[in-house]
Write a protein that holds these residues in place. Sequence first.
Motif, PDB file in Angstrom:
ATOM      1  N   UNK A 117       0.726  -1.180   0.152  1.00 27.92           N
ATOM      2  CA  UNK A 117      -0.113   0.118  -0.016  1.00 27.92           C
ATOM      3  C   UNK A 117       0.773   1.211   0.150  1.00 27.92           C
ATOM      4  N   UNK A 118       1.911   1.369   0.930  1.00 32.27           N
ATOM      5  CA  UNK A 118       2.915   2.301   0.881  1.00 32.27           C
ATOM      6  C   UNK A 118       3.476   2.505  -0.512  1.00 32.27           C
ATOM      7  N   UNK A 119       3.825   1.429  -1.039  1.00 31.35           N
ATOM      8  CA  UNK A 119       4.532   1.539  -2.524  1.00 31.35           C
ATOM      9  C   UNK A 119       3.612   2.068  -3.403  1.00 31.35           C
ATOM     10  N   UNK A 120       2.577   1.802  -3.491  1.00 37.90           N
ATOM     11  CA  UNK A 120       1.439   2.336  -4.527  1.00 37.90           C
ATOM     12  C   UNK A 120       1.017   3.857  -4.154  1.00 37.90           C
ATOM     13  N   UNK A 121       1.018   4.239  -2.981  1.00 36.87           N
ATOM     14  CA  UNK A 121       0.942   5.560  -2.680  1.00 36.87           C
ATOM     15  C   UNK A 121       1.936   6.526  -3.239  1.00 36.87           C
ATOM     16  N   UNK A 122       3.108   5.816  -2.825  1.00 39.41           N
ATOM     17  CA  UNK A 122       4.397   6.640  -3.343  1.00 39.41           C
ATOM     18  C   UNK A 122       4.490   6.614  -4.882  1.00 39.41           C
ATOM     19  N   UNK A 123       4.228   5.706  -5.556  1.00 36.85           N
ATOM     20  CA  UNK A 123       4.286   5.490  -7.127  1.00 36.85           C
ATOM     21  C   UNK A 123       3.333   6.508  -7.450  1.00 36.85           C
ATOM     22  N   UNK A 124       1.899   6.573  -6.885  1.00 34.34           N
ATOM     23  CA  UNK A 124       0.998   7.473  -7.330  1.00 34.34           C
ATOM     24  C   UNK A 124       1.382   9.010  -7.250  1.00 34.34           C
ATOM     25  N   UNK A 125       2.009   9.275  -6.016  1.00 28.51           N
ATOM     26  CA  UNK A 125       2.542  10.334  -5.888  1.00 28.51           C
ATOM     27  C   UNK A 125       3.894  10.823  -7.049  1.00 28.51           C
ATOM     28  N   UNK A 126       4.674   9.785  -7.389  1.00 29.86           N
ATOM     29  CA  UNK A 126       5.477  10.079  -8.391  1.00 29.86           C
ATOM     30  C   UNK A 126       4.848  10.525  -9.598  1.00 29.86           C
TER      31      UNK A 126
END
Length: 129
Positions: free
Chosen positions: A106-115
């Motif tokens: 979940x953290x990874x997806x949220x960071x990727x969305x921010x990217x």
Amino acid sequence: MTAIGAAMGAAMGAFAGSMKQFAAAAAGGQFAVSPEGGDALLKAIRDMARWVDDNLIEGEWLAQQLPLGSSHGAEAMKPYLVQVATDDQGFIPKLREFRSTLADAEQGIMAAMENYDNTDQGARGNFSA
């Protein structure tokens, strides 16, 4: 520990490591995910996390000796079933470990969305007058 328990433990360890690497790669800006794709992935991750949480609560009975009767076979199986559910390679600890990998995902997806958002804003800035 059984061969199945060892295999499950190894697979879960590899999966957990992959999710940590995935979150670190996203945090490092190595990839991006669109809002639509990210929302779909987050929904799937959160649905799975809810399923795991529900089943951890319902599965706590596995940590107790089951009333299998008093035959020699039943008496032999009672402690074994608890061990299979609760030792370091057991079902309950592995399910808890899986739950923590879902948080990493979940953290990874949220960071990727921010990217994605940062990349999109940067690209828009290049074309503004």
